[in-house]
Motif scaffolding. Structure first.
Motif, PDB file in Angstrom:
ATOM      1  N   ALA A  62       0.900  -1.274  -0.050  1.00 47.84           N
ATOM      2  CA  ALA A  62      -0.067   0.009   0.007  1.00 47.84           C
ATOM      3  C   ALA A  62       0.874   1.127  -0.088  1.00 47.84           C
ATOM      4  O   ALA A  62       1.919   1.286   0.703  1.00 47.84           O
ATOM      5  N   PRO A  72      -2.941  -0.063  -3.726  1.00 47.19           N
ATOM      6  CA  PRO A  72      -3.754   0.810  -3.256  1.00 47.19           C
ATOM      7  C   PRO A  72      -2.806   2.057  -2.934  1.00 47.19           C
ATOM      8  O   PRO A  72      -1.692   1.944  -2.489  1.00 47.19           O
ATOM      9  N   ILE A 128      -8.053  -2.838   2.875  1.00 44.13           N
ATOM     10  CA  ILE A 128      -7.234  -3.673   1.765  1.00 44.13           C
ATOM     11  C   ILE A 128      -7.337  -5.073   2.452  1.00 44.13           C
ATOM     12  O   ILE A 128      -7.295  -6.026   1.714  1.00 44.13           O
TER      13      ILE A 128
END
Length: 191
Positions: free
Chosen positions: A112, A144, A186
């Motif tokens: 991420a 993400p 996530i």
């Protein structure tokens, strides 16, 4: 490794002083507060602090292999602020971040990206080019993106240490409150 241990979600915070807990009392930094928040939300999570104050993207890349423990499920890649503060070349910062993403992914670790923004005193061209790195990498690597790690904390004197750049304990609480739902989403998508 016990079965209970195997179920623990291991999250690596790989960053600089912003996530390292710079000048904060023990137990009050980003990783400690994030782990508390995730556990309070019912997640069996261990948040590992692999952030080093002063790191640029180049220094982060150089230490990646030896500072990444085994069995990490998710990396929060929070680097680039020091590159921007030093006015380092944007193409190098981008290449270093890309190399880190590729290395983590090759290890089977989900990444991420925690976005950064250049300070406005670097000039409009530099700022615009630097700020564009993170959305571009997130799109390229299909990872993400949390758009700005210091959202609602940057440039707020009461939420930062006297240096005006590093979040204080109240600033950390705001960052964690904003980042935690992003991370939980996530984790829900990967399970």
């Amino acid at each position: 490794m016990t079965a209970a241990r195997a179920d623990t979600i291991r999250i690596l915070s790989f960053g600089d002083s912003l996530s390292a807990g710079y000048q904060l009392p023990a137990g009050t930094g980003f990783t400690d507060r994030l782990q508390e928040k995730l556990n309070a939300e019912g997640l069996d999570a261990e948040v590992i602090n692999a952030a080093v104050s002063g790191d640029t993207t180049a220094s982060g890349l150089s230490r990646l292999d030896w500072s990444t423990p085994d069995d990490v499920d998710l990396v929060l890649l929070e680097l680039g602020a020091n590159d921007a503060l030093q006015g380092l070349p944007i193409d190098r910062a981008r290449a270093n971040l890309a190399a880190m993403i590729e290395t983590f992914q090759a290890k089977g670790i989900k990444v991420a990206l925690m976005g950064m923004m250049a300070p406005p005193n670097m000039g409009a061209d530099y700022t615009a080019s630097f700020d564009a790195i993170y959305p571009a990498l997130a799109k390229e690597y299909q990872i993400p993106l949390y758009p700005f790690f210091l959202e609602d904390v940057a440039a707020q004197p009461h939420l930062n240490l006297e240096d005006g750049m590093h979040p204080n304990e109240e600033g950390i609480k705001i960052i964690v409150a904003k980042v935690a739902p992003f991370i939980i989403d996530i984790l829900k998508q990967t399970n």
